[in-house]
Write a protein that holds these residues in place. Structure first.
Motif, PDB file in Angstrom:
ATOM      1  N   SER A 169      17.351  52.567 -72.179  1.00 30.14           N
ATOM      2  CA  SER A 169      16.721  51.248 -72.208  1.00 30.14           C
ATOM      3  C   SER A 169      15.418  51.343 -72.999  1.00 30.14           C
ATOM      4  N   PHE A 170      14.863  50.178 -73.349  1.00 35.23           N
ATOM      5  CA  PHE A 170      13.701  50.163 -74.235  1.00 35.23           C
ATOM      6  C   PHE A 170      12.648  49.168 -73.728  1.00 35.23           C
ATOM      7  N   LYS A 171      11.394  49.539 -73.959  1.00 35.14           N
ATOM      8  CA  LYS A 171      10.267  48.645 -73.745  1.00 35.14           C
ATOM      9  C   LYS A 171       9.373  48.722 -74.970  1.00 35.14           C
ATOM     10  N   VAL A 172       8.535  47.703 -75.135  1.00 32.56           N
ATOM     11  CA  VAL A 172       7.588  47.672 -76.250  1.00 32.56           C
ATOM     12  C   VAL A 172       6.189  47.486 -75.694  1.00 32.56           C
ATOM     13  N   LEU A 173       5.276  48.346 -76.110  1.00 33.88           N
ATOM     14  CA  LEU A 173       3.853  48.155 -75.820  1.00 33.88           C
ATOM     15  C   LEU A 173       3.318  47.185 -76.864  1.00 33.88           C
ATOM     16  N   GLU A 206       9.694  44.462 -71.405  1.00 35.19           N
ATOM     17  CA  GLU A 206      11.073  44.940 -71.314  1.00 35.19           C
ATOM     18  C   GLU A 206      11.914  44.267 -72.385  1.00 35.19           C
ATOM     19  N   MET A 207      12.839  45.042 -72.979  1.00 30.59           N
ATOM     20  CA  MET A 207      13.642  44.546 -74.087  1.00 30.59           C
ATOM     21  C   MET A 207      15.130  44.605 -73.757  1.00 30.59           C
ATOM     22  N   ASP A 208      15.851  43.599 -74.220  1.00 33.48           N
ATOM     23  CA  ASP A 208      17.309  43.634 -74.208  1.00 33.48           C
ATOM     24  C   ASP A 208      17.782  44.308 -75.486  1.00 33.48           C
TER      25      ASP A 208
END
Length: 286
Positions: free
Chosen positions: A196-200, A209-211
């Motif tokens: 899964s991925f997140k962006v600061l 939080e990213m889809d």
């Protein structure tokens, strides 16, 4: 692969060939799929220059935590040049033989590249197991990421890779459990795990939080192209504060709508006169 307990330089004696120039060009027999090869020159060299016509048979190249994807007759990603004394994985689309072009054939030598270091809290440990996700597009609130935003890869809640956004097809490493194991790799990726991925978001300091759209299943040396969008879902109409404020000459503001609706957004002066109309039309939720 050579594993060491600390930084060191290894010299191989009585090796053939000892020198690419004195002993003639070395021919590499490349097979379809993943091939681990050395780069024999001391001077660094652009990937395309070093490979020449052989580049047409390569899908991707990876080093230690860096990668490049063949695209439009060139390469894109954090790996821009071969470095002397390093080994690389070549992902081949067919069986072929090749020799590296020499750096003394009038080719321009490439300066050693440096990948921008992420904040320590979002750093990760390198292992001998790695995959890469090339992010073609990434947006938050419909806006493309900026160069100070950091894309972070997670296996559950463990950070396994991160990279500053550097434009279309930014490569995000995702590190797996080292073949020797060890507590330092607890929670790192294993075959079949979903990354899964997140962006600061540098403009707000928030972790978003990213889809993801595309193949996010981890396997050693897998290279996937994915797209990322934020998961935010508006529940009411809202208008965010301008950032930065005060500003000169530009600022940014965001608004959220929960359903398809007509939106009118304008700038007015203190006397109530319309200075500029920013939005006037139907907008989708988000």
């Amino acid at each position: 692969w050579v594993k060491v307990s600390g930084a060191t330089t290894l010299s191989l004696t009585d090796a053939e060939p000892v020198n690419y120039d004195a002993d003639g060009a070395v021919e590499y027999a490349i097979s379809y799929g993943n091939n681990l090869v050395s780069y024999p020159f001391a001077a660094s060299q652009d990937l395309g220059d070093a490979l020449g016509d052989a580049a047409g048979n390569i899908y991707a190249i990876a080093g230690e935590g860096v990668a490049a994807l063949a695209m439009g007759g060139g390469f894109i990603g954090s790996l821009e040049a071969f470095e002397g004394g390093s080994g690389y994985w070549l992902v081949a689309t067919a069986d072929f033989d090749f020799s590296f072009n020499g750096v003394e054939d009038g080719l321009t030598r490439t300066a050693k590249q440096e990948v921008r270091a992420v904040p320590e809290v979002y750093s990760y440990r390198q292992s001998d197991q790695q995959a890469f996700f090339f992010v073609q597009n990434a947006t938050i609130g419909g806006e493309v990421l900026e160069s100070d935003d950091v894309v972070i890869a997670y296996n559950d809640d463990v950070i396994v890779g991160s990279r500053y956004w550097n434009g279309e097809l930014t490569d995000i490493p995702a590190i797996g459990v080292d073949t020797d194991g060890g507590d330092m790799y607890t929670g790192y990726a294993e075959a079949g795990d979903k990354i899964s991925f997140k962006v600061l978001d540098a403009s707000t300091g928030e972790l978003v939080e990213m889809d993801s759209e595309g193949d996010i299943e981890w396997s050693h040396f897998n290279m996937s192209v994915i797209n990322l969008t934020d998961t935010f879902l508006a529940t009411e109409v809202s208008l965010g504060n301008a950032y930065p404020n005060p500003f000169n000459p530009t600022t940014m503001l965001s608004y959220d709508v929960p359903v398809d609706m007509n939106v009118s957004l304008g700038i007015y002066d203190l006397r109530g006169r319309l200075v500029d109309e920013l939005v006037n039309g139907l907008r989708e939720p988000g």
